[in-house]
Design a protein around this motif. Structure first.
Motif, PDB file in Angstrom:
ATOM      1  N   LEU A  38       0.834  -1.197   0.000  1.00 44.12           N
ATOM      2  CA  LEU A  38       0.000   0.000   0.000  1.00 44.12           C
ATOM      3  C   LEU A  38       0.869   1.247   0.000  1.00 44.12           C
ATOM      4  O   LEU A  38       1.772   1.391   0.826  1.00 44.12           O
ATOM      5  N   ASN A  39       0.570   2.134  -0.929  1.00 49.90           N
ATOM      6  CA  ASN A  39       1.274   3.404  -1.015  1.00 49.90           C
ATOM      7  C   ASN A  39       0.277   4.530  -0.811  1.00 49.90           C
ATOM      8  O   ASN A  39      -0.566   4.785  -1.676  1.00 49.90           O
ATOM      9  N   PRO A  40       0.334   5.211   0.342  1.00 54.04           N
ATOM     10  CA  PRO A  40      -0.589   6.319   0.580  1.00 54.04           C
ATOM     11  C   PRO A  40      -0.331   7.459  -0.402  1.00 54.04           C
ATOM     12  O   PRO A  40       0.818   7.821  -0.660  1.00 54.04           O
ATOM     13  N   LYS A  56      -7.780  11.452   0.227  1.00 53.73           N
ATOM     14  CA  LYS A  56      -6.771  10.476   0.635  1.00 53.73           C
ATOM     15  C   LYS A  56      -7.053   9.134  -0.046  1.00 53.73           C
ATOM     16  O   LYS A  56      -8.218   8.749  -0.221  1.00 53.73           O
ATOM     17  N   TYR A  58      -5.100   5.048  -1.385  1.00 48.05           N
ATOM     18  CA  TYR A  58      -4.004   4.080  -1.403  1.00 48.05           C
ATOM     19  C   TYR A  58      -3.868   3.535  -2.819  1.00 48.05           C
ATOM     20  O   TYR A  58      -4.861   3.134  -3.430  1.00 48.05           O
ATOM     21  N   ASN A  59      -2.652   3.521  -3.328  1.00 54.35           N
ATOM     22  CA  ASN A  59      -2.346   2.735  -4.514  1.00 54.35           C
ATOM     23  C   ASN A  59      -1.886   1.373  -4.023  1.00 54.35           C
ATOM     24  O   ASN A  59      -0.889   1.275  -3.315  1.00 54.35           O
ATOM     25  N   ALA A  60      -2.621   0.330  -4.380  1.00 52.34           N
ATOM     26  CA  ALA A  60      -2.319  -1.011  -3.899  1.00 52.34           C
ATOM     27  C   ALA A  60      -1.444  -1.738  -4.912  1.00 52.34           C
ATOM     28  O   ALA A  60      -1.915  -2.171  -5.962  1.00 52.34           O
ATOM     29  N   THR A  66      -6.328   1.997  -7.414  1.00 56.40           N
ATOM     30  CA  THR A  66      -6.463   3.000  -6.364  1.00 56.40           C
ATOM     31  C   THR A  66      -7.742   2.843  -5.556  1.00 56.40           C
ATOM     32  O   THR A  66      -8.827   2.656  -6.107  1.00 56.40           O
ATOM     33  N   VAL A 117       0.876   4.359   6.166  1.00 51.70           N
ATOM     34  CA  VAL A 117      -0.190   3.400   5.878  1.00 51.70           C
ATOM     35  C   VAL A 117      -1.179   3.342   7.035  1.00 51.70           C
ATOM     36  O   VAL A 117      -2.394   3.306   6.848  1.00 51.70           O
ATOM     37  N   TYR A 139     -10.380  -1.317   2.070  1.00 52.81           N
ATOM     38  CA  TYR A 139      -9.564  -1.169   3.280  1.00 52.81           C
ATOM     39  C   TYR A 139     -10.294  -0.306   4.306  1.00 52.81           C
ATOM     40  O   TYR A 139     -10.630   0.847   4.033  1.00 52.81           O
ATOM     41  N   TYR A 148     -11.926   2.630   2.389  1.00 52.71           N
ATOM     42  CA  TYR A 148     -11.258   2.961   1.135  1.00 52.71           C
ATOM     43  C   TYR A 148     -11.707   1.958   0.086  1.00 52.71           C
ATOM     44  O   TYR A 148     -11.434   0.764   0.193  1.00 52.71           O
TER      45      TYR A 148
END
Length: 243
Positions: A38-40, A56, A58-60, A66, A117, A139, A148
């Motif tokens: 996960l990249n916030p 806000k 997350y790129n998973a 996203t 994260v 998420y 998310y």
């Protein structure tokens, strides 16, 4: 409302077929898992060509896979035709979405994230939209019961037209509903790594895209044998699900 539900069902069928096609060809699951990297990110959301707001996300594992904060999206869409209320039923553990209703902020919406994260868990959300139970993976994060959800699921569930205009930038047109532009997907090379691809409407059996010459969407030369379901022959093809 009945016509909208019917349209959403047709789009759901389309994406199910597409997900199965990709899964069969790549041997990969159609959803993300808790083990994803996960990249916030702080996305910029442009609603009806107005100034961008922060959402806000997350790129998973990879860019464009996203998941966006539903609370941030609810605040961003407040006062528009696609606005919705979001509350959490503590007793049943259900997120309650009511379209066309005003969203009540809990604090922190549309503010940049801290780049961490944090404490998140991948799960299938218990959710209702206008009283109808729906299920989406995503998420759960934060103490405010935020969820998310993948952008395409969010757009489909709430009939919202959302398009990437740049990396981590999303444009929303609240005058339009959710639509799949198959010609644009083809132009962008979405199907280029697949061989013998056929994409169709799961309800009607009509071919919407085919990599086989003579069966492209809009080419009305295919016969009954080329339809996805028996007995659904047609003398025309449709470029999209509104045809």
């Amino acid at each position: 409302m009945k016509n909208q539900n019917s349209m959403r069902k047709r789009f759901a069928s389309l994406f199910l077929i597409l997900a199965v096609t990709v899964t069969m060809c790549l041997g990969m699951p159609g959803i993300s898992f808790a083990g994803d990297q996960l990249n916030p990110v702080d996305m910029k959301i442009i609603v009806d060509a107005k100034d961008p707001v922060t959402v806000k996300a997350y790129n998973a594992s990879y860019t464009y896979n996203t998941y966006v904060s539903m609370r941030d999206m609810a605040k961003a869409l407040s006062g528009t035709a696609k606005g919705f209320a979001m509350t959490f039923d503590e007793e049943s553990g259900t997120m309650v979405i009511e379209t066309g209703e005003a969203y009540t902020p809990v604090g922190g919406e549309n503010e940049p994230g801290d780049g961490q994260v944090g404490n998140v868990s991948f799960q299938m959300a218990k959710m209702t939209i206008d009283g109808k139970s729906v299920k989406y993976y995503g998420y759960k994060a934060g103490a405010d019961n935020d969820f998310y959800i993948k952008i395409v699921d969010f757009s489909l569930a709430l009939d919202i037209d959302a398009d990437y205009s740049a990396k981590n930038t999303l444009k929303i047109n609240t005058a339009k509903g959710f639509v799949v532009d198959i010609d644009q997907l083809d132009q962008d090379g979405y199907f280029s790594f697949l061989h013998g691809t056929v994409l169709g409407n799961g309800d009607t059996g009509k071919i919407l895209y085919s990599s086989k010459k003579g069966q492209q969407s809009g080419d009305c030369q295919h016969d009954e044998a080329d339809d996805l379901s028996a007995g659904n022959g047609s003398d025309r093809c449709r470029k999209n699900l509104h045809g």
